[in-house]
Design an enzyme around this catalytic site. Structure first.
Site, PDB file in Angstrom:
ATOM      1  N   GLU A   1      35.091  14.391  -9.283  1.00  0.00           N
ATOM      2  CA  GLU A   1      35.332  13.614  -8.058  1.00  0.00           C
ATOM      3  C   GLU A   1      34.010  13.171  -7.451  1.00  0.00           C
ATOM      4  O   GLU A   1      33.883  12.065  -6.923  1.00  0.00           O
ATOM      5  CB  GLU A   1      36.098  14.457  -7.025  1.00  0.00           C
ATOM      6  CG  GLU A   1      37.473  14.937  -7.475  1.00  0.00           C
ATOM      7  CD  GLU A   1      38.510  13.824  -7.540  1.00  0.00           C
ATOM      8  OE1 GLU A   1      38.167  12.658  -7.260  1.00  0.00           O
ATOM      9  OE2 GLU A   1      39.672  14.136  -7.872  1.00  0.00           O
TER      10      GLU A   1
ATOM     11  N   TYR B   1      38.173  23.680  -0.734  1.00  0.00           N
ATOM     12  CA  TYR B   1      39.258  24.368  -0.026  1.00  0.00           C
ATOM     13  C   TYR B   1      40.030  25.317  -0.959  1.00  0.00           C
ATOM     14  O   TYR B   1      40.343  26.447  -0.589  1.00  0.00           O
ATOM     15  CB  TYR B   1      40.189  23.303   0.569  1.00  0.00           C
ATOM     16  CG  TYR B   1      41.408  23.810   1.291  1.00  0.00           C
ATOM     17  CD1 TYR B   1      41.297  24.560   2.464  1.00  0.00           C
ATOM     18  CD2 TYR B   1      42.686  23.513   0.815  1.00  0.00           C
ATOM     19  CE1 TYR B   1      42.432  25.011   3.132  1.00  0.00           C
ATOM     20  CE2 TYR B   1      43.818  23.954   1.485  1.00  0.00           C
ATOM     21  CZ  TYR B   1      43.692  24.706   2.646  1.00  0.00           C
ATOM     22  OH  TYR B   1      44.813  25.138   3.303  1.00  0.00           O
TER      23      TYR B   1
ATOM     24  N   GLU C   1      39.083   7.864 -14.327  1.00  0.00           N
ATOM     25  CA  GLU C   1      40.236   8.029 -13.436  1.00  0.00           C
ATOM     26  C   GLU C   1      41.552   7.744 -14.149  1.00  0.00           C
ATOM     27  O   GLU C   1      42.595   8.249 -13.751  1.00  0.00           O
ATOM     28  CB  GLU C   1      40.071   7.124 -12.209  1.00  0.00           C
ATOM     29  CG  GLU C   1      38.829   7.483 -11.406  1.00  0.00           C
ATOM     30  CD  GLU C   1      38.694   6.694 -10.113  1.00  0.00           C
ATOM     31  OE1 GLU C   1      38.462   5.476 -10.178  1.00  0.00           O
ATOM     32  OE2 GLU C   1      38.827   7.302  -9.037  1.00  0.00           O
TER      33      GLU C   1
HETATM   34 MN    MN Z   1      39.308   8.246  -7.640  1.00  0.00          MN
HETATM   35 FE    FE Z   2      39.342  11.094  -6.793  1.00  0.00          FE
END
Ligand code: MN
Ligand code: FE
Length: 354
Positions: A96, A136, A200
């Protein structure tokens, strides 16, 4: 001066010579139009993706993790199942960030169009939300943060996928890169295809299948729900990327040569093999009805779908062994899918000036 630098400050048509028209806008190398003037809109698809992204706003801290914490501490999960979860957390935790950095450092300045930049700003924030999700989860489950966040160096199957991506970012950032040449536009398209279509659009989907398989069995549903939110965002990222790639192709038809197409197909096929290696590394023994054969056909099936979307021939003809995944993707597109949502962003909080 590089046109991407010019475009942040210059606005030739909006001063003495009058205002610009939507038709003057171009996706890359636009020297005629001021990127600070969003209207008139030309690329309505970019604005639509922006609105859809905003309508999907969420935060990882909205998802309750107590059931996951209980299950993680109990002996519900086998060692193989824990390995699958850990590997996927490790892959996504840094992937990410790689996507976010490439967006801001390599893509943004070369997309010389205001409505696309509006979407890129939205996407950049979503990538930050996704990185936040992994922090998290690691904190909630009390996982070893060093282990999770170092897998992209330490686990060869993850490192190999990330190396392929990081090289693409480095290429744009190198002093030799010039977006104004046909080779520059090709290099830029290679970056967009590498991130939107391969990272992605292919690398993320095996992880979605693995983690959502647990969710389907009612195990680790907090993480599963986080992944559903991420999947919903990623399907818009992918669609924006495909529109951008096809738009640049249409405006620069001379760069879409037979050689370039063959090179892209070769890269996608390399990525498929890296992804299959990754799936095998996550699932050395096969669990949850997931095994090597099913992942090979899934990754090949997904790669064919992605190639089609940018006008390239399919390579495999494999069937989808996980038809439930398309249902999950479709469900994720529906607006009221997330019934457990606790925050209404439209209402906000009361502003206080003290
Ligand atoms: Mn993305
Ligand atoms: Fe993402």
């Amino acid at each position: 001066m590089n046109p991407s630098e010019l475009s942040t400050v210059n606005h030739p048509l909006s001063t003495a010579e009058g205002r610009f028209a939507a038709k003057d806008k171009r996706l890359v190398n636009c020297e005629e139009v001021d990127v600070n003037q969003l209207m008139p809109l030309k690329y309505h698809w970019a604005w639509e993706h922006y609105l859809n992204g905003c309508a999907n706003h969420w935060m990882p801290t909205e998802v309750a993790m107590h059931k996951d914490i209980e299950q993680w501490r109990s002996n519900v999960l086998t060692d193989d199942e824990r390995r699958v979860i850990m590997r996927n957390l490790g892959f996504f935790a840094t992937a990410e960030s790689l996507v976010g950095n490439n967006l801001v450092l390599a893509i943004f300045r070369h997309v010389t169009n205001a409505e696309c930049r509006q979407y890129l700003l939205r996407q950049a924030f979503e990538e930050a939300v996704h990185s936040h999700t992994f922090l998290y989860i690691v904190e909630s489950l009390g996982l070893d943060e060093g282990e999770v966040f170092n897998m992209y160096h330490e686990v060869p199957a993850i490192a190999a996928k990330d190396r392929l991506e990081m090289e693409l970012t480095a290429e744009i950032l190198s002093g030799d890169f010039d977006a104004r040449t046909p080779e520059g536009v090709q290099t830029f398209l290679k970056n967009l295809i590498g991130y939107y279509l391969i990272m992605e659009g292919i690398f993320f989907y095996t992880g979605f299948v693995m983690v959502l398989s647990f969710h389907r069995r009612n195990i680790m549903t907090g993480i599963g729900e986080q992944f559903q939110y991420i999947l919903r965002d990623e399907s818009i990222h992918l669609n924006f990327g495909i529109d951008l790639i096809n738009g640049i192709k249409a405006e620069n038809p001379d760069v879409w040569t037979a050689d370039f197409q063959a090179m892209i197909i070769t890269r996608v096929k390399e990525a498929v093999e890296l992804e299959i290696d990754y799936a095998n590394d996550c699932l050395p023994n096969g669990i949850l009805g997931l095994n090597r054969e099913s992942f090979r056909s899934y990754v090949e099936h997904i790669a064919d779908r992605r190639l089609e979307r940018i006008g390239l021939p399919t390579q495999y003809g494999s069937t989808n062994p996980f038809p439930w995944m398309s249902e999950t993707v479709d469900l994720a597109k529906e607006k009221n899918f997330f019934e457990t949502r606790v925050t209404e962003y439209q209402s906000g909080t009361t502003l206080s000036w003290d």
